[in-house]
Scaffold this motif. Sequence first.
Motif, PDB file in Angstrom:
ATOM      1  N   GLU A  70      58.961  23.537 -39.281  1.00 12.83           N
ATOM      2  CA  GLU A  70      59.502  22.454 -40.087  1.00 12.83           C
ATOM      3  C   GLU A  70      61.016  22.530 -40.110  1.00 12.83           C
ATOM      4  O   GLU A  70      61.597  23.608 -40.243  1.00 12.83           O
ATOM      5  N   ARG A  71      61.666  21.383 -39.984  1.00 14.63           N
ATOM      6  CA  ARG A  71      63.120  21.322 -40.084  1.00 14.63           C
ATOM      7  C   ARG A  71      63.464  20.325 -41.166  1.00 14.63           C
ATOM      8  O   ARG A  71      62.733  19.395 -41.409  1.00 14.63           O
ATOM      9  N   GLY A  72      64.573  20.556 -41.815  1.00 12.61           N
ATOM     10  CA  GLY A  72      64.940  19.654 -42.889  1.00 12.61           C
ATOM     11  C   GLY A  72      64.893  20.371 -44.219  1.00 12.61           C
ATOM     12  O   GLY A  72      64.703  21.586 -44.293  1.00 12.61           O
ATOM     13  N   HIS A  73      65.056  19.594 -45.276  1.00 10.40           N
ATOM     14  CA  HIS A  73      65.261  20.164 -46.603  1.00 10.40           C
ATOM     15  C   HIS A  73      64.028  20.905 -47.101  1.00 10.40           C
ATOM     16  O   HIS A  73      62.910  20.504 -46.825  1.00 10.40           O
TER      17      HIS A  73
END
Lengths: 202, 407
Positions: A70-73
């Motif tokens: 997962e990438r992102g916040h």
Amino acid sequence: MSVEALALKLPVEVRWHGRGGQGVVTASRLLAEAALKEGLFPQSLPDFGAERSGAPLMAYTRVGREHPQERGHVLEPQVVVVLDSTLLGRVKILEGLIQGGILVVNTSASCEALVDRLQLRDLLVCTVDATGIAMKLLGRNIPNSPVLGAFLRVVPIVPLGVMEETIKERLGLRMGAKVVQANLEALHQGYQRAQVRGVAWN
Amino acid sequence: MARQVRAGSVRIQARGNAVALSGGEAVAYAMRQIDPDVVAVYPITPQTVIVEAFSESVAEGKVGTEMIHVESEHAALSACIGAAAAGARAHTATSGPGLALMWEVLGVASGMRLPIVMHLCTRALSAPINIMCDHSDAMAMRDLGWVMLFGENPQEAYDQALIVQRVAEHRDVLLPSVNVIDGFTVTHSVEGVEVLPDEVVASFVGTYSPLYSLLDPQRRVTFGALDPNEYYYEHKRQQIEAMKNALPVVAATLQEFGELTGRHYNLVEEYRTEDAEVVLVVMGSTAGTVRIAVDNLREDGVRAGVVRVRCFRPFPAEEVAQALRRAKLVGVLDRSLSLGAPGSSLYLEVMAALSQRMLSPYLVNVVHGLGGRNTPVRIIKEAFSQLRLMGLEEQRREPILYLGVRE
């Protein structure tokens, strides 16, 4: 405590709050680099755009046993770390923090005072006067090293010694031996002087 | 220490030589190892992280590169064109509005068949001003003759930097090539990156010997001459062939890289598509999030899958169609707009690839992540569930789904 003892706690997701210039992004990165040394799979991501010194910003760290997908916040952190107590009540530091999660705050106030002020429930709360330590040892309010020390007290995913090595390497790229040494001392003081309280649901 | 890990959609053996690098630093690490003759740049966020890191290698004398700090992105690519025409290996890096300012010379680089390498850190186009990630910039260069590979994470930012170097300079290709990585999400994300030893990279990218050089008095040639109606079309026809040739060259280079490193990449990468009824097509850093959503949905008995497009130019139409041939419902995730068009770029290309082969799953365009809008697993799962509802009920069908926007 070794990482193996915490097998059930990985992957862990951390959200860092602070202001530009306080070493928020560096703290997140140091944790990632130390985790990599331990054979874990980290990801450190700053969340800022055009902000400058003094502006509130965030960073995220994910540490797991597999390559991060997962990438992102990080939206539902197990751990929230606040490097600047003036953000309390100004930004939503508790947003998404899971029940039974961990809150680490740089403040000269006690755990109890923080729990009362923020009406905290069902959390492990850790406070440390990182600004006090930083002002004494570094002469500037860059509280990230003592905050990392306090962090490792309650989230021991890497040994303190590995964090020391990481700080030596990373800060050693840009700073002189005296500053590096002061940061190592600050890390230790943060670790030792952290106050920890569990707060039950009711 | 050997361990099983997953890089992108592929399980690989990591050999414990991982370095903590952001995506931008990983590109700069690869550039140091490639040691290009010329790097011409103009700083722009979020690309700056590449230039900052690479500048240090230049300052420390670790490369022989002539680094040119120019006055604009138009000048940066123009300097690369001059250098490449002279026979040099040239790199540049840019983002969003910087790429937009290069636009005029993007076609000059490809029309002159110069194997320049660009590292594009994707950024939304203004207005409103936004420095965060989307693919509006990359999609605006799609018709200009560059080979385009989209990476997913810092590891791939590093790996693709090496791969595009080989593709660009292949004698059957000779086209500028771009390593596309998502701004901030990849460029500023620090992860463990398995780097290759310098000598392995040197041997993989080889020494560049240009077919023609402006500076060779024995073989005098003209670059970029006036080419009116008598021959312009024929020269474009040759570019079409070069781009066609690039597809097997990209595939072969990815395979060779896989054999060298254990990191096996493909033009198009499938995940859990064997029996998938509902599939999302994706490019860039969102791919991992979609795979997690698919794993979650599979636990609930939903036959979901992912088709991730790595190579966007040339477009691997046959491979995309093959990957989607069994799917009944397909959503194509686009991270850009084509205002006024029946859908965004990737959607229309997937549709063409399917239509040319008489395949007709229910196909929806799913726009997401514009201007850096975060796209968590929850939002992707919502896309899957809307897609499934559209599949069940005809009256719910819409050609384009705008994901995660406040209406």
